[in-house]
Design a protein around this motif. Sequence first.
Motif, PDB file in Angstrom:
ATOM      1  N   ASN A 159       0.810  -1.226   0.000  1.00 32.39           N
ATOM      2  CA  ASN A 159       0.000   0.000   0.000  1.00 32.39           C
ATOM      3  C   ASN A 159       0.836   1.265   0.000  1.00 32.39           C
ATOM      4  N   GLY A 160       2.111   1.157   0.340  1.00 31.64           N
ATOM      5  CA  GLY A 160       2.962   2.338   0.368  1.00 31.64           C
ATOM      6  C   GLY A 160       2.532   3.341   1.415  1.00 31.64           C
ATOM      7  N   VAL A 161       2.913   4.597   1.207  1.00 28.51           N
ATOM      8  CA  VAL A 161       2.545   5.705   2.094  1.00 28.51           C
ATOM      9  C   VAL A 161       1.661   6.668   1.313  1.00 28.51           C
TER      10      VAL A 161
ATOM     11  N   VAL B 157      12.545   7.722  -0.336  1.00 20.67           N
ATOM     12  CA  VAL B 157      11.659   6.798  -1.025  1.00 20.67           C
ATOM     13  C   VAL B 157      10.904   7.586  -2.085  1.00 20.67           C
ATOM     14  N   SER B 158      10.874   7.084  -3.300  1.00 20.41           N
ATOM     15  CA  SER B 158      10.225   7.814  -4.388  1.00 20.41           C
ATOM     16  C   SER B 158       8.709   7.781  -4.245  1.00 20.41           C
ATOM     17  N   GLY B 159       8.075   8.824  -4.762  1.00 21.87           N
ATOM     18  CA  GLY B 159       6.633   8.934  -4.736  1.00 21.87           C
ATOM     19  C   GLY B 159       6.171   9.956  -5.749  1.00 21.87           C
ATOM     20  N   GLU B 160       4.867  10.151  -5.825  1.00 27.22           N
ATOM     21  CA  GLU B 160       4.314  11.051  -6.829  1.00 27.22           C
ATOM     22  C   GLU B 160       3.283  11.979  -6.194  1.00 27.22           C
TER      23      GLU B 160
ATOM     24  N   TRP C 286      -0.181  12.816  -1.956  1.00 25.81           N
ATOM     25  CA  TRP C 286       1.122  12.274  -2.396  1.00 25.81           C
ATOM     26  C   TRP C 286       1.127  10.790  -2.078  1.00 25.81           C
ATOM     27  N   ARG C 287       1.608   9.971  -3.022  1.00 31.32           N
ATOM     28  CA  ARG C 287       1.630   8.522  -2.814  1.00 31.32           C
ATOM     29  C   ARG C 287       3.025   7.994  -3.130  1.00 31.32           C
ATOM     30  N   SER C 288       3.539   7.137  -2.243  1.00 31.37           N
ATOM     31  CA  SER C 288       4.857   6.546  -2.458  1.00 31.37           C
ATOM     32  C   SER C 288       4.737   5.281  -3.292  1.00 31.37           C
ATOM     33  N   ARG C 289       5.865   4.737  -3.678  1.00 28.29           N
ATOM     34  CA  ARG C 289       5.939   3.421  -4.291  1.00 28.29           C
ATOM     35  C   ARG C 289       5.726   2.363  -3.209  1.00 28.29           C
ATOM     36  N   THR C 290       5.760   1.091  -3.557  1.00 20.70           N
ATOM     37  CA  THR C 290       5.665   0.030  -2.558  1.00 20.70           C
ATOM     38  C   THR C 290       6.877   0.072  -1.629  1.00 20.70           C
ATOM     39  N   LEU C 291       6.708  -0.490  -0.435  1.00 23.99           N
ATOM     40  CA  LEU C 291       7.724  -0.375   0.605  1.00 23.99           C
ATOM     41  C   LEU C 291       8.369  -1.721   0.922  1.00 23.99           C
ATOM     42  N   ARG C 292       9.568  -1.665   1.424  1.00 24.19           N
ATOM     43  CA  ARG C 292      10.284  -2.888   1.770  1.00 24.19           C
ATOM     44  C   ARG C 292       9.643  -3.538   3.007  1.00 24.19           C
ATOM     45  N   PRO C 293       9.407  -4.832   2.984  1.00 19.60           N
ATOM     46  CA  PRO C 293       8.832  -5.497   4.156  1.00 19.60           C
ATOM     47  C   PRO C 293       9.803  -5.469   5.335  1.00 19.60           C
ATOM     48  N   GLY C 294       9.243  -5.443   6.547  1.00 20.13           N
ATOM     49  CA  GLY C 294      10.050  -5.499   7.763  1.00 20.13           C
ATOM     50  C   GLY C 294      11.010  -4.337   7.914  1.00 20.13           C
TER      51      GLY C 294
ATOM     52  N   TYR D  40      10.137   3.274   8.632  1.00 20.47           N
ATOM     53  CA  TYR D  40      10.130   4.469   7.789  1.00 20.47           C
ATOM     54  C   TYR D  40       9.818   5.723   8.602  1.00 20.47           C
ATOM     55  N   GLN D  41      10.372   6.828   8.144  1.00 17.63           N
ATOM     56  CA  GLN D  41      10.096   8.132   8.725  1.00 17.63           C
ATOM     57  C   GLN D  41       9.433   9.013   7.656  1.00 17.63           C
ATOM     58  N   VAL D  42       8.413   9.775   8.103  1.00 21.05           N
ATOM     59  CA  VAL D  42       7.666  10.632   7.180  1.00 21.05           C
ATOM     60  C   VAL D  42       7.621  12.045   7.722  1.00 21.05           C
ATOM     61  N   THR D  43       7.871  13.013   6.862  1.00 20.29           N
ATOM     62  CA  THR D  43       7.682  14.427   7.196  1.00 20.29           C
ATOM     63  C   THR D  43       6.888  15.059   6.060  1.00 20.29           C
TER      64      THR D  43
END
Length: 397
Positions: free
Chosen positions: A49-51, A72-75, A83-91, A94-97
């Motif tokens: 689901n990404g961010v 992490v790339s996103g659009e 704004w939506r990120s790409r898929t994320l690495r399992p386990g 992540y930090q978001v600002t």
Amino acid sequence: MAGVVLLLTTACSGGEKDAGVTVGEKGDASVPQVTINPGDGNTKAAPENGVVVTAAGGTLEQVSVTLKGKPVSGEMAADKASWRSRTLRPGAKYQVTAVAKSPKGKSTTVNATFATAKAANTLQIVDITPSSNEKVGVGMPIQVVFNRAVADKKAVEKALEVKSTKPATGAWFWMNDTTVIFRTKNGEYWQPNQQVAFRAKLAGVKSGKQTYGVSDFTRRFRIGDSHIVHVSTKTHKAVVMKNGKKVRSWPISAGRGGRVVNGVDTFLTTSGIHLTMGKENPAIMTSEWMGVDPKDKKNGGYKEEIPFAVRISNSGEYVHAMAGTVWAQGRQNVSHGCVNSPPSQARWFYNFSYRGDPVIITGSKRKLDWNNGWSYYEMPWSRWVKGSALDRTVTTG
């Protein structure tokens, strides 16, 4: 929490009234509202689901998502409301600002930290052709093999990217549950002398039940000069074109025919668009492929070391040197199916060719199957595109 809404203003002046929204107090409607999903403190976020960051009452000015300090790339949406990120690495943690600003100039800065769920099973690439930085022919396919069956082929195919410095039209085709192949459109090979990059953005892609890609994969290679080889089993001649110009020709002897198994004459050279697959010097050729002991000379048994052999199919066809049939080369077909060539010409072609050079053979009534080696151009383009999980073509420019 599936999502968290945080309201903090940094642009308005001090005082409880202007401090944004805090628990138990009424918020300032002029301050933009920012939502981050997954929410702060989430420890089992779904990697696929990404961010997603959204803003209400304003627009997003900046979004930063990092993993161990790396972005992490996103659009960003055109209206800057999300704004939506790409898929994320399992386990992974992540930090978001995120920073949003209202039409009145008031801003909100939000920070969140979350972790993604671990993968019970991992999807990885275990083999890929061509090799890293290899110089290949204009017909070269990209062949990708995974370590396990892919259930959600659409999700995985969406993560596969092919870029070239000169544009081409191609498509992916799933050979089976573990192998997918990219090639260019029929009659439109790669343009010569350019760079190609393949990237699999697999990290966080869900390919099956509790199965995720855990890392991305990149492979770069080069397209060399255009080498197109034309072989006629009727005129007994090979002609080599380099970048559209004839550079070499020589007499050949092709398959003589005469051994029919299940309706197929296995001693005939196949007609169709072959691709060179590899080189052997020498190649060990025996009669075992037709079920005859090499020692059984009465029934055609043989075992030979053949120099300067360039493989063009999985059914044992090569362009190779054969001093013993020079008398027939240019005159008649006497081989078991290979393209016999004068030793000096075979040596030249061995050194000249790349993997992925088209070798177009005509004149034989035995047709080349689309899956006999790398003979993928034998499949009609419309059928090849249907083999894509997404049923679409790809532009690589």
